[in-house]
Design an enzyme around this catalytic site. Structure first.
Site, PDB file in Angstrom:
ATOM      1  N   ASP A 104       0.869  -1.253   0.092  1.00  0.00           N
ATOM      2  CA  ASP A 104      -0.075   0.150   0.262  1.00  0.00           C
ATOM      3  C   ASP A 104       0.946   1.246   0.137  1.00  0.00           C
ATOM      4  O   ASP A 104       1.925   1.298   0.461  1.00  0.00           O
ATOM      5  CB  ASP A 104      -0.687   0.110   1.203  1.00  0.00           C
ATOM      6  CG  ASP A 104      -1.614  -0.956   1.501  1.00  0.00           C
ATOM      7  OD1 ASP A 104      -2.081  -1.729   0.262  1.00  0.00           O
ATOM      8  OD2 ASP A 104      -2.113  -1.485   2.574  1.00  0.00           O
TER       9      ASP A 104
HETATM   10  N1  URA Z   1      -1.030  -6.301   3.771  1.00  0.00           N
HETATM   11  C1  URA Z   1      -1.557  -4.803   3.653  1.00  0.00           C
HETATM   12  O1  URA Z   1      -2.751  -4.357   4.397  1.00  0.00           O
HETATM   13  N2  URA Z   1      -0.855  -3.679   3.065  1.00  0.00           N
HETATM   14  C2  URA Z   1       0.312  -3.969   2.493  1.00  0.00           C
HETATM   15  O2  URA Z   1       0.841  -3.071   2.143  1.00  0.00           O
HETATM   16  C3  URA Z   1       0.604  -5.189   2.350  1.00  0.00           C
HETATM   17  C4  URA Z   1       0.027  -6.466   3.247  1.00  0.00           C
END
Ligand code: URA
Length: 230
Positions: A104
């Protein structure tokens, strides 16, 4: 053997059309002689471009320390991209450089990037159970029994067909934990904690399979051998 103009284009130096001009300008040599035929079939090992061997002719694999604020999408419309950290030539390669799964925008840590499609499949297929280790801080003390819940392989996230595969939780402090996943559902870590009432405040991926960041600082990357050993 590859066509010279195709080689230059596939490695991101220029378009195939521009390759003609590069060859005409004497920028390319084959076995020590200035090339005069952009369509010639050549062995990559015989080629120099501006006096240098072609970059990563067999493929590219990178481990990047992703900083916050960058997206893993190729679409510049979604905001600043992890790809903008890399040499522009690498972004013009064909096959394209792509991330192995995504982190993310607000997540930091280990991101693999490669142009090897088979490797992406191998590393992201849940069947292969490649472990990814995340460190999360949350907004409340972690509930007792959370480790058992995540380990059970029964946690059902909204909109998912299958429950989450068993995941290992290690408490580091009342509001900080390390979570090991073998799959990569959308926003999985945030959603797993959210399903238990906790909001993830910071999220960092520390490990992907055997790979760690080592001394890479946010925004830095290192190149790996394609066999994943380096
Ligand atoms: N899980 C998440 O919620 N975000 C990420 O960036 C990676 C794994």
């Amino acid at each position: 053997m590859r066509r010279l103009d195709q080689l230059l284009a596939n490695l991101g130096y220029c378009s195939r059309r521009e390759a003609r001009a590069w060859v005409a300008a004497g920028r390319v040599t084959v076995r020590g002689k200035v090339a005069d035929d952009f369509g010639a079939k050549v062995a990559v090992s015989d080629v120099l471009i501006d006096g240098q061997p072609p970059e990563h002719p067999d493929g590219l694999l990178l481990v990047l320390h992703k900083p916050t604020g960058l997206v893993c999408s190729h679409d510049a419309g979604e905001g600043p991209r992890v790809y903008d950290l890399l040499p522009p030539r690498w972004l013009a390669r064909n096959p394209a450089l792509t991330s192995v799964g995504r982190l993310d925008k607000d997540t930091t840590g280990l991101l693999l990037l490669t142009d090897q499609t088979a490797l992406v499949h191998r590393l992201t297929s849940p069947k292969n159970k490649v472990e990814k280790i995340y460190r999360a801080t949350v907004d409340r003390d972690l509930a007792p029994g959370l480790g058992e819940l995540f380990a059970a392989g029964t946690l059902q996230l909204d909109g998912e067909k299958e429950p989450c595969a068993p995941a290992a939780l290690k408490l580091l402090s009342p509001r900080e934990a390390e979570l090991t996943l073998t799959e990569g559902k959308y926003h999985q870590v945030r959603r797993m904690f959210a399903a238990t009432g906790a909001t993830v405040l910071t999220l960092h991926r520390a490990q992907f399979g055997p790979l760690t960041l080592g001394d890479l600082t946010p925004g830095q990357w290192r190149e790996l051998a394609l066999d994943f050993s380096g």
